[in-house]
Scaffold this motif. Sequence first.
Motif, short mmCIF file in Angstrom:
data_model
loop_
_atom_site.label_atom_id
_atom_site.label_comp_id
_atom_site.label_asym_id
_atom_site.label_seq_id
_atom_site.Cartn_x
_atom_site.Cartn_y
_atom_site.Cartn_z
N ASN A 144 -10.93 2.94 3.51
CA ASN A 144 -9.43 2.97 2.51
C ASN A 144 -8.34 4.20 2.97
O ASN A 144 -7.30 3.49 3.10
CB ASN A 144 -9.66 2.14 0.70
CG ASN A 144 -7.81 2.07 0.29
OD1 ASN A 144 -7.75 3.49 -0.12
ND2 ASN A 144 -7.45 1.12 0.85
N VAL B 37 -4.66 4.01 5.21
CA VAL B 37 -3.81 4.40 4.56
C VAL B 37 -3.15 5.73 5.69
O VAL B 37 -1.80 5.78 6.29
CB VAL B 37 -4.04 5.59 3.43
CG1 VAL B 37 -2.95 6.36 2.91
CG2 VAL B 37 -4.52 4.00 2.23
N ARG C 273 -13.75 3.25 -0.57
CA ARG C 273 -12.95 3.80 -0.37
C ARG C 273 -12.81 5.23 1.21
O ARG C 273 -11.66 5.29 0.75
CB ARG C 273 -13.93 5.14 -1.39
CG ARG C 273 -12.58 5.80 -2.30
CD ARG C 273 -11.01 5.59 -2.45
NE ARG C 273 -10.15 6.19 -2.76
CZ ARG C 273 -8.92 6.05 -3.24
NH1 ARG C 273 -8.69 4.80 -3.09
NH2 ARG C 273 -8.13 6.49 -3.59
N GLN D 296 -7.21 2.16 -8.62
CA GLN D 296 -6.00 1.47 -8.05
C GLN D 296 -6.70 -0.14 -8.37
O GLN D 296 -5.83 -1.07 -9.17
CB GLN D 296 -6.08 0.85 -6.67
CG GLN D 296 -4.71 -0.17 -5.88
CD GLN D 296 -3.58 0.10 -6.41
OE1 GLN D 296 -3.60 1.17 -6.43
NE2 GLN D 296 -3.47 -1.35 -5.97
N ASP E 198 -12.30 2.89 -9.20
CA ASP E 198 -11.46 3.13 -8.34
C ASP E 198 -9.98 2.68 -9.50
O ASP E 198 -10.16 1.46 -9.72
CB ASP E 198 -11.45 1.96 -6.92
CG ASP E 198 -10.13 2.35 -7.05
OD1 ASP E 198 -8.86 3.06 -6.53
OD2 ASP E 198 -9.92 1.53 -5.57
N ARG F 20 -1.37 -5.66 1.77
CA ARG F 20 -2.23 -5.93 0.83
C ARG F 20 -3.62 -6.26 1.33
O ARG F 20 -4.97 -5.85 1.16
CB ARG F 20 -1.82 -6.47 -0.61
CG ARG F 20 -2.78 -6.05 -1.88
CD ARG F 20 -3.30 -4.77 -1.92
NE ARG F 20 -2.62 -3.57 -2.40
CZ ARG F 20 -2.18 -2.18 -2.72
NH1 ARG F 20 -3.29 -1.42 -2.17
NH2 ARG F 20 -1.47 -1.89 -3.31
N HIS G 19 0.73 2.06 -4.70
CA HIS G 19 -0.11 2.81 -5.21
C HIS G 19 -0.28 3.39 -7.62
O HIS G 19 0.39 3.98 -7.52
CB HIS G 19 -1.31 3.73 -5.34
CG HIS G 19 -2.58 4.22 -5.49
ND1 HIS G 19 -2.62 4.98 -6.55
CD2 HIS G 19 -3.27 3.85 -4.23
CE1 HIS G 19 -4.08 4.92 -5.86
NE2 HIS G 19 -4.63 4.52 -5.17
N ARG G 20 -1.42 3.03 -8.19
CA ARG G 20 -1.11 3.51 -9.63
C ARG G 20 -0.52 5.09 -10.03
O ARG G 20 -0.66 5.13 -10.74
CB ARG G 20 -2.93 3.16 -10.31
CG ARG G 20 -2.72 1.22 -10.52
CD ARG G 20 -3.61 1.02 -11.33
NE ARG G 20 -3.42 -1.07 -11.81
CZ ARG G 20 -4.25 -0.93 -11.89
NH1 ARG G 20 -5.09 -0.49 -13.21
NH2 ARG G 20 -4.32 -2.19 -12.64
N PRO H 80 1.07 -1.24 -0.01
CA PRO H 80 0.09 0.33 -0.06
C PRO H 80 0.98 1.43 0.22
O PRO H 80 2.05 1.10 0.49
CB PRO H 80 -0.88 -0.35 1.32
CG PRO H 80 -0.46 -1.30 1.52
CD PRO H 80 1.00 -1.79 0.98
#
Length: 262
Positions: A131, A135, A128, A118, A116, A90, A35-36, A31
């Motif tokens: 999440n 984070v 979301r 990701q 999303d 993850r 992330h993308r 994480p």
Amino acid sequence: MISFSDAQLNAWLIGFIWPLTRILGLLMVTPVFGHRAVPARVKIGLGIFITLIVSPTLPPMPGVGLGSWHGLFILVQQFLIGLAIGFIMRVVFAAVEAAGEIVGLQMGLGFASFFDPQSAGQTLVLSRFFNMLAVLVFLAVNAHLLLLGVLVDSFQSLPISPQPLSTAGFHNVAAFGTTVFAVGLQLALPLIAILLMTNLALGILTRSAPQLNIFAIGFPITLGVGLIVLDITLPYFAPQFEQLIQNGIKASAMVIQTLRPQ
């Protein structure tokens, strides 16, 4: 004139490429780092920076050519080790997102979803939100530094070698996947209980007053009760997330121990 032998070049390359592969395997899936939204150049640059710091402290490398079959086998092994360490964390975030999915569906927010990047799919808004909260907790407790510390320590407890990894470690990684369902349900259980009692009360109200339109009043009541209970219980989610993240870091260290060749 400075000249280098093939053996020296091979020693320098394997002392840098193999640790870098393990580190990039972690950064690709963990994480925050994985992330993308994080550019690939940033991930590669961070991996190179960490490798330059760690490589002088590593145990001696096996005397295997980098381009040989044994060298490619070691390369794949290092990548799998990094993936296994990052995949544990993850799974922790997947459990948090599963709790958000369950709560959102119970509140009637199944329609409130968006794309999303990701997961490359539709995600409920509460999932979301959970999440993002996870984070923030992940960064607040310096879990990203602890995870990198576990990765650096793995070079001592699981040094680079041509010996095949133990399958018990990968079995533990797969078994940890049950956390997604168990922990996700535990996190969502208080809200599920309150919403269940709300639905039972609405059912009794419908039986006692059939002229009421349950579809017109049921949705706003369920949504309002869910938001109120979420606001009340929200301060208690952060300690649960912190405990779950700590369990993930401990599980990552345990997986490293079980991956050691027998």
